[in-house]
Design an enzyme around this catalytic site. Structure first.
Site: not given
Length: 174
Positions: A123-125, A152
């Site tokens: 996952g990332c932003q 996120y």
């Protein structure tokens, strides 16, 4: 019309028919560069669609509850501001002056932390970096890679548990 030869209109029509026939034969036999390009594009799209899994945050949460581990590929600053509960931070991109550059030790660090056979949710932003990181991991023969679509931002918006500087909190949907 000229005497003693083929009419000029006939020559043009014959040339046009010959070109159409040649292109058709080459295309059907996959010798035409355009045909090969179209085939490659379709093949790479199918490979990308079938090889890299991406799931919504709710499914990612269920997978983590079932034992999958979460890899947060955001910068350390983003991670410290808030992250998925239990996520391990290994940035895919790192700050370099005013911009960003690829973390040249990314694969090495992920392998040291997780191993190549671990079930990893990346996952990332918002989902772009994680998709690139997941594709790179998969290309490096990591077997259990899944991208968390929406990142996120979507995780928080869904009210799923987050940690901020070591404190566990329940995010609240807006």
């Amino acid at each position: 019309m000229k005497t003693g030869g083929w009419p000029s209109g006939f020559k043009r029509a014959f040339a046009a028919c010959f070109i159409i026939l040649l292109v058709t034969v080459l295309y059907r036999n996959s010798m035409c560069p355009m045909s090969m390009l179209i085939h490659r594009i379709k093949a790479s799209r199918m490979q990308a669609e079938h090889s890299l899994r991406s799931v919504p945050v709710q499914v990612a949460h269920e997978m983590m509850n079932a034992g999958h581990r979460c890899l947060d590929v955001r910068t350390q600053e983003e991670y410290l501001a808030g992250h998925v509960e239990g996520a391990i931070n290994i940035p895919y991109l790192v700050k370099c002056g005013p911009g960003m550059k690829k973390n040249h030790r990314f694969l090495e660090e992920v392998e040291a932390e997780f191993g190549k056979d671990a079930e990893i949710i990346v996952g990332c932003q918002s989902g772009r970096r994680s998709m690139m990181a997941a594709a790179e991991l998969q290309a490096a023969n990591f077997n259990g890679v899944t991208d968390m679509g929406g990142g996120y931002v979507a995780w928080k918006e869904s009210g799923l548990p987050v940690e901020v500087s070591g404190r566990r909190t329940q995010s609240h949907s807006v």
